[in-house]
Design a protein around this motif. Structure first.
Motif, PDB file in Angstrom:
ATOM      1  N   ASN A  16      -7.349   5.326  -7.054  1.00  0.00           N
ATOM      2  CA  ASN A  16      -6.473   5.860  -8.083  1.00  0.00           C
ATOM      3  C   ASN A  16      -6.468   7.386  -7.995  1.00  0.00           C
ATOM      4  OD1 ASN A  16      -5.689   6.870 -10.844  1.00  0.00           O
ATOM      5  ND2 ASN A  16      -5.402   4.664 -11.123  1.00  0.00           N
ATOM      6  N   CYS A  17      -5.317   8.007  -8.267  1.00  0.00           N
ATOM      7  CA  CYS A  17      -5.188   9.459  -8.106  1.00  0.00           C
ATOM      8  C   CYS A  17      -6.126  10.240  -9.018  1.00  0.00           C
ATOM      9  CB  CYS A  17      -3.750   9.904  -8.389  1.00  0.00           C
ATOM     10  SG  CYS A  17      -2.593   9.360  -7.110  1.00  0.00           S
ATOM     11  N   SER A  18      -6.520   9.638 -10.145  1.00  0.00           N
ATOM     12  CA  SER A  18      -7.424  10.338 -11.053  1.00  0.00           C
ATOM     13  C   SER A  18      -8.819  10.471 -10.477  1.00  0.00           C
ATOM     14  CB  SER A  18      -7.491   9.609 -12.403  1.00  0.00           C
ATOM     15  OG  SER A  18      -8.022   8.306 -12.229  1.00  0.00           O
ATOM     16  N   SER A  19      -9.131   9.661  -9.485  1.00  0.00           N
ATOM     17  CA  SER A  19     -10.485   9.686  -8.938  1.00  0.00           C
ATOM     18  C   SER A  19     -10.536  10.128  -7.487  1.00  0.00           C
ATOM     19  CB  SER A  19     -11.113   8.288  -9.057  1.00  0.00           C
ATOM     20  OG  SER A  19     -10.362   7.350  -8.309  1.00  0.00           O
ATOM     21  N   ASP A  32      -3.787  -7.572   1.715  1.00  0.00           N
ATOM     22  CA  ASP A  32      -3.741  -7.910   0.289  1.00  0.00           C
ATOM     23  C   ASP A  32      -2.945  -9.193   0.052  1.00  0.00           C
ATOM     24  OD1 ASP A  32      -1.228  -7.008   0.916  1.00  0.00           O
ATOM     25  OD2 ASP A  32      -1.058  -5.607  -0.773  1.00  0.00           O
ATOM     26  N   GLY A  33      -2.749 -10.005   1.123  1.00  0.00           N
ATOM     27  CA  GLY A  33      -1.979 -11.234   1.007  1.00  0.00           C
ATOM     28  C   GLY A  33      -0.520 -11.084   1.371  1.00  0.00           C
ATOM     29  N   ASN A  34      -0.072  -9.848   1.607  1.00  0.00           N
ATOM     30  CA  ASN A  34       1.320  -9.600   1.999  1.00  0.00           C
ATOM     31  C   ASN A  34       1.413  -9.413   3.505  1.00  0.00           C
ATOM     32  OD1 ASN A  34       2.817  -9.368  -0.666  1.00  0.00           O
ATOM     33  ND2 ASN A  34       1.172  -7.854  -0.994  1.00  0.00           N
ATOM     34  N   THR A  35       2.549  -9.878   4.069  1.00  0.00           N
ATOM     35  CA  THR A  35       2.788  -9.797   5.514  1.00  0.00           C
ATOM     36  C   THR A  35       4.206  -9.297   5.773  1.00  0.00           C
ATOM     37  OG1 THR A  35       3.581 -12.093   5.634  1.00  0.00           O
ATOM     38  CG2 THR A  35       1.205 -11.722   5.983  1.00  0.00           C
ATOM     39  N   SER A  36       4.477  -8.980   7.024  1.00  0.00           N
ATOM     40  CA  SER A  36       5.810  -8.531   7.417  1.00  0.00           C
ATOM     41  C   SER A  36       6.021  -8.788   8.909  1.00  0.00           C
ATOM     42  CB  SER A  36       5.984  -7.036   7.123  1.00  0.00           C
ATOM     43  OG  SER A  36       7.212  -6.546   7.648  1.00  0.00           O
ATOM     44  N   SER A  82       6.912   0.154   5.053  1.00  0.00           N
ATOM     45  CA  SER A  82       6.358   0.949   3.964  1.00  0.00           C
ATOM     46  C   SER A  82       5.805  -0.037   2.954  1.00  0.00           C
ATOM     47  CB  SER A  82       7.439   1.823   3.326  1.00  0.00           C
ATOM     48  OG  SER A  82       6.885   2.618   2.296  1.00  0.00           O
ATOM     49  N   HIS A  83       4.508   0.108   2.617  1.00  0.00           N
ATOM     50  CA  HIS A  83       3.865  -0.887   1.773  1.00  0.00           C
ATOM     51  C   HIS A  83       3.157  -0.223   0.602  1.00  0.00           C
ATOM     52  CE1 HIS A  83       2.126  -4.710   0.725  1.00  0.00           C
ATOM     53  NE2 HIS A  83       0.904  -4.183   0.729  1.00  0.00           N
ATOM     54  N   ILE A  84       3.308  -0.829  -0.596  1.00  0.00           N
ATOM     55  CA  ILE A  84       2.673  -0.335  -1.817  1.00  0.00           C
ATOM     56  C   ILE A  84       1.607  -1.334  -2.243  1.00  0.00           C
ATOM     57  CG2 ILE A  84       3.017   0.297  -4.231  1.00  0.00           C
ATOM     58  CD1 ILE A  84       5.884   1.040  -3.527  1.00  0.00           C
ATOM     59  N   TYR A  85       0.391  -0.863  -2.390  1.00  0.00           N
ATOM     60  CA  TYR A  85      -0.707  -1.699  -2.871  1.00  0.00           C
ATOM     61  C   TYR A  85      -0.727  -1.690  -4.388  1.00  0.00           C
ATOM     62  CZ  TYR A  85      -2.392  -1.928   1.913  1.00  0.00           C
ATOM     63  OH  TYR A  85      -2.492  -2.161   3.256  1.00  0.00           O
ATOM     64  N   SER A  86      -1.173  -2.778  -4.976  1.00  0.00           N
ATOM     65  CA  SER A  86      -1.151  -2.910  -6.430  1.00  0.00           C
ATOM     66  C   SER A  86      -2.487  -2.600  -7.081  1.00  0.00           C
ATOM     67  CB  SER A  86      -0.728  -4.332  -6.824  1.00  0.00           C
ATOM     68  OG  SER A  86      -1.647  -5.286  -6.298  1.00  0.00           O
ATOM     69  N   SER A 119       1.556   8.073  -1.105  1.00  0.00           N
ATOM     70  CA  SER A 119       0.996   8.323  -2.428  1.00  0.00           C
ATOM     71  C   SER A 119      -0.328   7.589  -2.517  1.00  0.00           C
ATOM     72  CB  SER A 119       1.954   7.858  -3.531  1.00  0.00           C
ATOM     73  OG  SER A 119       2.090   6.450  -3.509  1.00  0.00           O
ATOM     74  N   CYS A 120      -0.954   7.604  -3.675  1.00  0.00           N
ATOM     75  CA  CYS A 120      -2.263   6.968  -3.792  1.00  0.00           C
ATOM     76  C   CYS A 120      -2.217   5.492  -3.413  1.00  0.00           C
ATOM     77  CB  CYS A 120      -2.782   7.105  -5.227  1.00  0.00           C
ATOM     78  SG  CYS A 120      -3.226   8.803  -5.668  1.00  0.00           S
ATOM     79  N   PHE A 121      -1.120   4.806  -3.740  1.00  0.00           N
ATOM     80  CA  PHE A 121      -1.038   3.366  -3.519  1.00  0.00           C
ATOM     81  C   PHE A 121      -0.029   2.992  -2.425  1.00  0.00           C
ATOM     82  CE2 PHE A 121      -3.006   3.659  -7.628  1.00  0.00           C
ATOM     83  CZ  PHE A 121      -3.854   2.570  -7.678  1.00  0.00           C
ATOM     84  N   GLN A 122       0.620   3.960  -1.793  1.00  0.00           N
ATOM     85  CA  GLN A 122       1.680   3.657  -0.826  1.00  0.00           C
ATOM     86  C   GLN A 122       1.381   4.263   0.542  1.00  0.00           C
ATOM     87  OE1 GLN A 122       5.591   4.842  -2.061  1.00  0.00           O
ATOM     88  NE2 GLN A 122       6.594   3.988  -0.271  1.00  0.00           N
ATOM     89  N   TYR A 123       1.600   3.430   1.582  1.00  0.00           N
ATOM     90  CA  TYR A 123       1.430   3.873   2.965  1.00  0.00           C
ATOM     91  C   TYR A 123       2.669   3.488   3.778  1.00  0.00           C
ATOM     92  CZ  TYR A 123      -3.479   5.316   3.148  1.00  0.00           C
ATOM     93  OH  TYR A 123      -4.659   5.998   3.005  1.00  0.00           O
TER      94      TYR A 123
END
Length: 591
Positions: A539-542, A496-500, A506-510, A470-474
């Motif tokens: 953002n999906c609107s843009s 973005d400061g997150n690790t794994s 599967s990661h969602i950006y804020s 999705s727009c914010f998820q990979y």
């Protein structure tokens, strides 16, 4: 497949020839004034990922050299104050060795050409790198030997001959192996007979030093009767004999304590253990040093004998000319009578164990090999004074031959006998409990362990496969390309400061933005590879979602229409109709 086979054959030929080209100047040569033909240096570190060895002194090594890497020590032993003291609990990588070639050198860093097949404990295992001469034909005119083992290097004579090896002098590494316990006179005139103790600190006057073996001892356990692996145990108070060193055969126990001690405890130095030597493990060892005898008066010190070293050579034909190949253990220091009384009243040291000889030849004349244990120390105690402990005999060594059987009778001599114990020479040659060393071992079907596969890093590459959900998820997945062993550890940084540490994520950006995703992969050897990828979040609107829809309706129900959404990023669609109503989350709503 045809290309791989052809490449491998060509490489084998090159590997065989590289040393010949480097040392072709030695064709039909004789060693005349240099009895030591090898160069030695302790190994400081090994970079497995780059196949680079760092040594203390790389000045004697050059590109094209054949080298031997060998681990001399590092076994773990039982250290409890019991009869189990000194038994080997884990050989670790002690005794591992193999041949390789120098591909490049920079200072003390040496890059090896081929992949190492065995593991090494560096620096705890006392690993050394040895430069191995290669000769076309080799005539030995001066007795060849090796540097004596000094705790870090030495103890090994090794060379390769393409055609004929002629012995016009001996090969001799006797006494060049692990060191015997050093005799120390405590001048302690008090008797402490009968203490049930297997070790003492170096500073104790109640026990003599143990002989050296394949394990390292802490300072508070270096003296006393317990034998550390193949090193002989030291004699204990009062005047017990030291045990013989071990290798292929067990070392003999030293003699009992002073005859008129009142204690009943057996204080004899224990014989060094026989080591695990077989074709399956392929390990080789120096002979163990004998333990020292307990000395406390008259100024005499009885040290244990050194073990024998290692001889390894390969040739097409061996002409021995009745000269010998020797790796015997050293006899313990013998009695030196007091200048006043004319007698010795001390415990005596144990003999060193025989070393190891490995021969790989196609044809040969009669050869003579001696890998005997050293003799334990004798004494000539005053008859009225009573018996004291002679030294135990060293165990025999190990002989390894490349044929499936030894030559027929008369075509060789081989002496692997354990050394005799010492005796009380003025008391009817009484051994007073001292024991002979045991006979060593013979192994067949020996093969020189050459590394022949060219080194290449295990991890060719690691890559990131990303899928936009999705727009914010990979979804992020790894693409691993390795040669032999898989990647075992992963580290993701999503920017973005997150690790794994998961392999796939599967990661969602804020928030919107450009993020650099980094991935590190690590294999079982600790080798790493990394990669990165730029991800743009909008953002999906843009952003252009490539969204469309179509509809259908039933003529019989013209007020009911079914819509169908198509395109990308439509996992959670929102429908807005002209009448102000909305529908969320349904890809095919009916209105």
């Amino acid at each position: 497949m045809c290309f791989r086979v052809i490449f491998f054959i060509v490489f084998l030929f090159f590997s065989t020839r590289i040393s010949a080209n480097t040392f072709s100047k030695n064709n039909s040569s004789s060693v005349t004034n240099n009895p030591v033909i090898n160069e030695y240096s302790p190994v400081v570190s090994l970079e497995k990922c780059k196949n680079i060895i760092t040594v203390e002194d790389g000045s004697k090594f050059k590109v094209g050299d054949t080298v031997l890497i060998i681990q001399m020590k590092g076994a773990e032993i039982n250290l409890t104050n019991s009869a189990s003291f000194g038994f080997i609990t884990d050989y670790k990588n002690c005794g591992n060795y193999e041949f390789n070639y120098v591909k490049s050198k920079s200072g003390n860093s040496i890059e090896l050409k081929n992949k190492l097949q065995k593991q090494y404990d560096i620096p705890t295992g006392k690993v050394q790198l040895i430069r191995v001469p290669y000769y076309i034909n080799f005539s030995v005119t001066t007795e060849l030997t090796c540097l004596p083992w000094d705790g870090k290097k030495g103890g090994v004579l090794v060379f390769l001959v393409r055609d004929t090896l002629k012995l016009n002098a001996n090969l001799n590494v006797s006494n060049k192996g692990f060191t015997g316990g050093k005799g120390i006179n405590t001048f302690n005139m008090n008797l402490h007979c009968g203490e049930l103790q297997y070790f003492y600190p170096r500073t104790s006057n109640l026990a003599a030093l143990k002989g050296e073996g394949i394990s390292e001892l802490p300072e508070d356990k270096v003296s006393g009767r317990g034998s550390p692996a193949n090193g002989g145990g030291g004699g204990q108070d009062h005047n017990s004999g030291g045990g013989g060193g071990g290798n292929g055969g067990i070392g003999g126990k030293g003699g009992f304590q002073y005859q008129y001690c009142t204690g009943s405890v057996d204080n004899r130095g224990e014989g060094g253990k026989a080591l695990l030597i077989n074709n399956a493990t392929g390990k080789i060892f120096l002979g163990g040093g004998g333990g020292a005898g307990h000395c406390n008066n008259e100024g005499f010190n009885s040290s244990g004998g050194n073990g024998g070293g290692i001889i390894l050579f390969k040739a097409k034909h061996l002409t021995s000319n009745n000269f010998s190949i020797n790796a015997n253990g050293q006899d313990a220091a013998q009695c030196t009578p007091n200048s006043v009384s004319g007698y010795c009243h001390e415990g005596m040291g144990g003999g060193g164990a025989g070393g190891t000889v490995l021969i790989d030849v196609d044809t040969h004349d009669k050869w003579n090999v001696n890998i005997k244990g050293g003799v334990g120390g004798n004494m000539n105690s005053d008859v009225d004074f009573g018996k004291l402990g002679p030294g135990g005999g060293g165990g025999g060594g190990a002989f390894w031959f490349n044929k499936p059987a030894l030559p027929s009778v008369g075509n060789y001599t081989l002496d692997l006998q354990g050394g005799n114990s010492g005796v009380n020479s003025n008391l009817g040659n009484n051994k007073w409990g001292a024991e002979n060393g045991n006979t060593g071992v013979v192994l067949l079907n020996y093969t020189v362990p050459f590394d022949i596969l060219p080194f290449s890093p295990n991890i060719d590459s690691i890559r990131i496969a990303s899928t936009k959900v999705s727009c914010f998820q990979y979804n992020f997945n790894t693409l691993d390309f390795t040669n032999t062993s898989p990647i075992t550890t992963y580290y993701w940084d999503f920017g973005d400061g997150n690790t794994s540490s998961n392999q796939n994520n599967s990661h969602i950006y804020s928030a919107e933005g450009d993020y650099t995703v980094k991935l590190i992969g690590i294999d079982a050897n600790g080798c790493k590879d990394s990669t990165s990828k730029l991800i743009s979040i909008r953002n999906c609107s843009s952003c252009n979602l490539n969204f469309d829809f179509y509809y259908d309706y039933d003529p019989c129900s013209p007020l009911s229409v079914k819509f169908h959404g198509t395109g990308t990023d439509i996992s959670n669609p929102k429908w807005i109709f002209d009448d102000g109503s909305t529908i969320t989350g349904n890809l095919s709503p009916v209105k």
